[in-house]
Design a protein around this motif. Structure first.
Motif, PDB file in Angstrom:
ATOM      1  N   PRO A 346       0.851  -0.735  -6.961  1.00  0.00           N
ATOM      2  CA  PRO A 346       1.304  -1.928  -6.233  1.00  0.00           C
ATOM      3  C   PRO A 346       2.715  -1.811  -5.663  1.00  0.00           C
ATOM      4  CG  PRO A 346       0.130  -2.584  -8.207  1.00  0.00           C
ATOM      5  CD  PRO A 346       0.278  -1.091  -8.281  1.00  0.00           C
ATOM      6  N   ASP A 347       3.547  -0.944  -6.271  1.00  0.00           N
ATOM      7  CA  ASP A 347       4.913  -0.751  -5.770  1.00  0.00           C
ATOM      8  C   ASP A 347       5.188   0.725  -5.496  1.00  0.00           C
ATOM      9  OD1 ASP A 347       4.873   0.141  -8.357  1.00  0.00           O
ATOM     10  OD2 ASP A 347       6.705  -0.889  -8.984  1.00  0.00           O
ATOM     11  N   GLN A 348       4.170   1.475  -5.063  1.00  0.00           N
ATOM     12  CA  GLN A 348       4.331   2.919  -4.880  1.00  0.00           C
ATOM     13  C   GLN A 348       3.418   3.423  -3.780  1.00  0.00           C
ATOM     14  OE1 GLN A 348       4.725   5.545  -8.488  1.00  0.00           O
ATOM     15  NE2 GLN A 348       2.780   6.343  -7.774  1.00  0.00           N
ATOM     16  N   ILE A 349       3.948   4.348  -2.942  1.00  0.00           N
ATOM     17  CA  ILE A 349       3.173   5.009  -1.896  1.00  0.00           C
ATOM     18  C   ILE A 349       3.424   6.505  -2.002  1.00  0.00           C
ATOM     19  CG2 ILE A 349       2.839   5.319   0.586  1.00  0.00           C
ATOM     20  CD1 ILE A 349       3.735   2.470   1.014  1.00  0.00           C
ATOM     21  N   LEU A 350       2.337   7.281  -2.165  1.00  0.00           N
ATOM     22  CA  LEU A 350       2.442   8.748  -2.252  1.00  0.00           C
ATOM     23  C   LEU A 350       3.505   9.161  -3.271  1.00  0.00           C
ATOM     24  CD1 LEU A 350       2.110   9.667   1.538  1.00  0.00           C
ATOM     25  CD2 LEU A 350       0.317   9.632  -0.209  1.00  0.00           C
ATOM     26  N   PHE A 351       3.462   8.523  -4.442  1.00  0.00           N
ATOM     27  CA  PHE A 351       4.351   8.794  -5.578  1.00  0.00           C
ATOM     28  C   PHE A 351       5.782   8.334  -5.351  1.00  0.00           C
ATOM     29  CE2 PHE A 351       0.986  12.030  -5.538  1.00  0.00           C
ATOM     30  CZ  PHE A 351       0.416  11.845  -6.786  1.00  0.00           C
ATOM     31  N   ILE A 352       6.057   7.669  -4.240  1.00  0.00           N
ATOM     32  CA  ILE A 352       7.414   7.180  -3.936  1.00  0.00           C
ATOM     33  C   ILE A 352       7.482   5.695  -4.250  1.00  0.00           C
ATOM     34  CG2 ILE A 352       9.153   6.875  -2.142  1.00  0.00           C
ATOM     35  CD1 ILE A 352       7.880   9.254  -0.670  1.00  0.00           C
ATOM     36  N   HIS A 353       8.448   5.315  -5.077  1.00  0.00           N
ATOM     37  CA  HIS A 353       8.588   3.920  -5.486  1.00  0.00           C
ATOM     38  C   HIS A 353       9.071   3.063  -4.316  1.00  0.00           C
ATOM     39  CE1 HIS A 353       9.379   0.443  -8.004  1.00  0.00           C
ATOM     40  NE2 HIS A 353      10.606   0.391  -7.522  1.00  0.00           N
ATOM     41  N   ILE A 354       8.423   1.905  -4.141  1.00  0.00           N
ATOM     42  CA  ILE A 354       8.801   0.941  -3.103  1.00  0.00           C
ATOM     43  C   ILE A 354       9.302  -0.323  -3.800  1.00  0.00           C
ATOM     44  CG2 ILE A 354       8.037  -0.384  -1.099  1.00  0.00           C
ATOM     45  CD1 ILE A 354       7.884   2.625  -0.687  1.00  0.00           C
ATOM     46  N   ALA A 355      10.564  -0.617  -3.637  1.00  0.00           N
ATOM     47  CA  ALA A 355      11.151  -1.780  -4.304  1.00  0.00           C
ATOM     48  C   ALA A 355      10.690  -3.069  -3.628  1.00  0.00           C
ATOM     49  CB  ALA A 355      12.683  -1.692  -4.271  1.00  0.00           C
ATOM     50  N   ASN A 356      10.105  -3.961  -4.419  1.00  0.00           N
ATOM     51  CA  ASN A 356       9.700  -5.291  -3.954  1.00  0.00           C
ATOM     52  C   ASN A 356       8.915  -5.245  -2.637  1.00  0.00           C
ATOM     53  OD1 ASN A 356      11.115  -6.513  -6.141  1.00  0.00           O
ATOM     54  ND2 ASN A 356      13.033  -6.261  -4.989  1.00  0.00           N
ATOM     55  N   PRO A 357       7.755  -4.628  -2.630  1.00  0.00           N
ATOM     56  CA  PRO A 357       6.966  -4.579  -1.383  1.00  0.00           C
ATOM     57  C   PRO A 357       6.594  -5.985  -0.924  1.00  0.00           C
ATOM     58  CG  PRO A 357       5.635  -3.888  -3.275  1.00  0.00           C
ATOM     59  CD  PRO A 357       7.039  -3.989  -3.755  1.00  0.00           C
ATOM     60  N   VAL A 358       6.734  -6.222   0.363  1.00  0.00           N
ATOM     61  CA  VAL A 358       6.453  -7.544   0.923  1.00  0.00           C
ATOM     62  C   VAL A 358       5.220  -7.464   1.814  1.00  0.00           C
ATOM     63  CG1 VAL A 358       8.869  -8.243   0.833  1.00  0.00           C
ATOM     64  CG2 VAL A 358       7.978  -7.127   2.891  1.00  0.00           C
ATOM     65  N   ALA A 359       4.633  -8.624   2.083  1.00  0.00           N
ATOM     66  CA  ALA A 359       3.458  -8.688   2.951  1.00  0.00           C
ATOM     67  C   ALA A 359       3.842  -8.292   4.366  1.00  0.00           C
ATOM     68  CB  ALA A 359       2.875 -10.094   2.937  1.00  0.00           C
ATOM     69  N   ILE A 360       3.036  -7.436   4.995  1.00  0.00           N
ATOM     70  CA  ILE A 360       3.320  -6.997   6.361  1.00  0.00           C
ATOM     71  C   ILE A 360       2.356  -7.613   7.355  1.00  0.00           C
ATOM     72  CG2 ILE A 360       4.416  -4.862   5.617  1.00  0.00           C
ATOM     73  CD1 ILE A 360       1.833  -3.390   6.195  1.00  0.00           C
ATOM     74  N   TRP A 361       1.396  -8.411   6.856  1.00  0.00           N
ATOM     75  CA  TRP A 361       0.546  -9.188   7.748  1.00  0.00           C
ATOM     76  C   TRP A 361       0.006 -10.383   6.960  1.00  0.00           C
ATOM     77  CZ3 TRP A 361      -5.171  -9.135   8.212  1.00  0.00           C
ATOM     78  CH2 TRP A 361      -5.792  -8.585   7.102  1.00  0.00           C
ATOM     79  N   ASN A 362      -0.527 -11.354   7.651  1.00  0.00           N
ATOM     80  CA  ASN A 362      -0.920 -12.616   7.035  1.00  0.00           C
ATOM     81  C   ASN A 362      -2.414 -12.675   6.705  1.00  0.00           C
ATOM     82  OD1 ASN A 362       1.700 -13.736   7.198  1.00  0.00           O
ATOM     83  ND2 ASN A 362       1.355 -14.265   9.365  1.00  0.00           N
ATOM     84  N   GLY A 363      -2.972 -11.573   6.235  1.00  0.00           N
ATOM     85  CA  GLY A 363      -4.381 -11.542   5.902  1.00  0.00           C
ATOM     86  C   GLY A 363      -4.666 -12.155   4.548  1.00  0.00           C
ATOM     87  N   PRO A 364      -5.951 -12.336   4.225  1.00  0.00           N
ATOM     88  CA  PRO A 364      -6.317 -12.931   2.943  1.00  0.00           C
ATOM     89  C   PRO A 364      -6.163 -11.976   1.766  1.00  0.00           C
ATOM     90  CG  PRO A 364      -8.283 -12.329   4.181  1.00  0.00           C
ATOM     91  CD  PRO A 364      -7.118 -12.094   5.097  1.00  0.00           C
TER      92      PRO A 364
END
Length: 468
Positions: A346-364
């Motif tokens: 939920p907070d990681q992409i390709l083993f790279i930590h993503i701090a506080n990922p936010v919504a990038i689109w308004n989907g369900p």
């Protein structure tokens, strides 16, 4: 699709057949897999297995380990039974009677999963696990019989397309079932038939729908598909002993069929590592990404769309490069997809930590970048993994003697189920030791790589195709 001369069925324009036609026998054979494969996607993969792990067992990590143990038990059983079954039917001839028996036994077992209530209040988690193991054994034995029919059900030049079509149809029926479940049971506040969401009846009805679909799609194959010719023998202890003797002779004379034997080892390490991935990917996504039933259903739907594409891609790759190189390309694609999946959180992409990922689109759902990357990598991996199933089957029909096709597909079951219990064993050990579902998939990547390099030793399986 329309009826052609002499009872042949003209291929749909959507299927790239280069002007050639699959007859009714081949289409009916492929449709059987179209009815069987939803079990893999909907029950073993995206819907029922996550429900079993999170609700019946009550713990995603323990549930994944228990499903891995189911794989060990069923895999060991098929490892012993599959080769003997394949060698025996080579002596007996027709596959349909035995395939019919497997089908008649497996459908009631699927229906019984309706009684897998949350918390194991009616059927205990281990009882449900036992049912799942029995289904896995019957489906695997059926796979030996079904796959060894390919050389009879389809003409030689049509076999790559028939194999790919079978897998594509499996995903078509899975997509249809997933859409029906989504709009009839998951999305409405009051599900169709008045099913109770509190009792997880929409999850529990999935095996019933899968069983009904399997029964309907199996009928044309028993009516119309060509089978191996009959021989003047009846099933008996003597014929089984003859099959065992034939199997022992085949193994002793392995040098005479070295290409097929090396292939079986490569398949052991690679192709059924993909089987472990397909079986556990749903539990993994539910546990790591924290997705609920609706998200898992959409994830499964996308996986089936990927599988539909993969089935067609396999036929094209087989014709362009030959099934051996196609199989290697598909293994490599599967590994890339797997690395993307296990590198996500939920907070990681390709083993790279993503701090506080936010919504990038308004989907369900699937609104953050880590979720979207997980979906993309899963889709990519599924395309190549389903294609690999098709090319691996076509490759064996090219390099194994037709008179011993059942025995070789039986050995393929042995090879595949060696991985199907070793793979889950390693997954269970890594998951338990490291307390991480991501770590559990590290051995799967290693198995993929080993199989890829072993295929370089296989000399056959090139582009050359014998005349029809």
């Amino acid at each position: 699709m329309s009826a052609g001369p002499s009872g042949e069925v003209e291929a749909s324009p959507a299927f790239p057949v280069s002007g050639r036609k699959l007859d009714r026998s081949a289409w009916s054979w492929a449709l059987y897999q179209g009815g069987r494969d939803p079990y893999i996607g909907l029950i073993s993969g995206f819907l029922f297995a996550p429900y079993f792990a999170t609700e019946v067992v009550g713990d995603a990590v323990k549930g994944q380990a228990m499903i891995a143990q189911v794989g060990i038990i069923s895999g060991l059983t098929v490892a012993f039974a599959g080769p003997v079954l394949g060698a025996t039917v080579d002596l007996l001839g027709p596959r349909k009677p035995w395939l019919g028996l497997c089908t008649l036994l497996v459908i009631p077992l699927m229906l019984s999963l309706w009684f897998a209530l949350p918390g194991g209040t009616l059927l205990s988690p281990w009882t449900v696990a036992g049912i799942l193991a029995a289904i896995a054994v019957l489906l695997s034995c059926g796979e030996v019989l079904f796959s060894s029919m390919l050389t009879y059900a389809a003409k030689p030049r049509m076999q790559p397309m028939a194999s790919g079509l079978a897998l594509s149809l499996g995903n078509v029926t899975s997509i249809a079932l997933l859409l029906f479940i989504l709009f009839a049971f998951m999305l409405p506040e009051t599900p169709l038939l008045g099913l109770s969401k509190e009792s997880h009846e929409p999850d529990r009805i999935v095996p019933i729908l899968v069983a009904a679909t399997f029964a309907l799609c199996a009928i044309p194959m028993f009516l119309f598909s060509r089978d191996a010719p009959s021989v003047a023998k009846k099933a008996s202890l003597k014929s089984i002993l003859g099959g065992i003797k034939s199997l022992i002779g085949l193994v002793r004379n392995a040098k005479d069929n070295s290409d097929a034997m090396i292939y079986l080892l490569a398949r052991t390490l690679a192709q059924d590592a993909g089987g472990v991935l397909l079986v556990l990917c749903g539990v993994y996504a539910a546990g790591v990404m924290g997705w609920g039933a609706t998200e898992m259903l959409v994830y499964g739907l996308l996986g089936c769309v990927a599988g539909f594409i993969g089935g067609f891609a396999a036929g094209w790759l087989d014709e362009m490069f030959g099934p051996k190189v196609a199989f290697q390309i598909e293994i490599a694609g599967s590994v890339l997809g797997l690395l993307g999946i296990i590198g996500a959180a939920p907070d990681q992409i390709l083993f790279i930590h993503i701090a506080n990922p936010v919504a990038i689109w308004n989907g369900p759902m699937f609104t953050t970048a880590p979720e979207l990357v997980f979906l993309l990598c899963g889709f990519f991996g599924f395309v190549f993994q389903i294609a690999a199933w098709s090319s691996s089957r076509t490759l064996l029909t090219r390099i194994a003697p037709k008179s011993q096709m059942g025995a070789f597909f039986g050995l393929a079951a042995l090879a595949g189920n060696s991985t199907s219990w070793l793979g889950p064993l390693f997954v269970g050990i890594f998951t338990s030791v490291f307390k991480s579902q991501q770590a559990g998939f590290v051995p799967v990547t290693i198995l993929f790589a080993a199989g890829f390099f072993l295929l370089f030793l296989v000399k056959g399986g090139g582009r050359e195709i014998d005349p029809a």
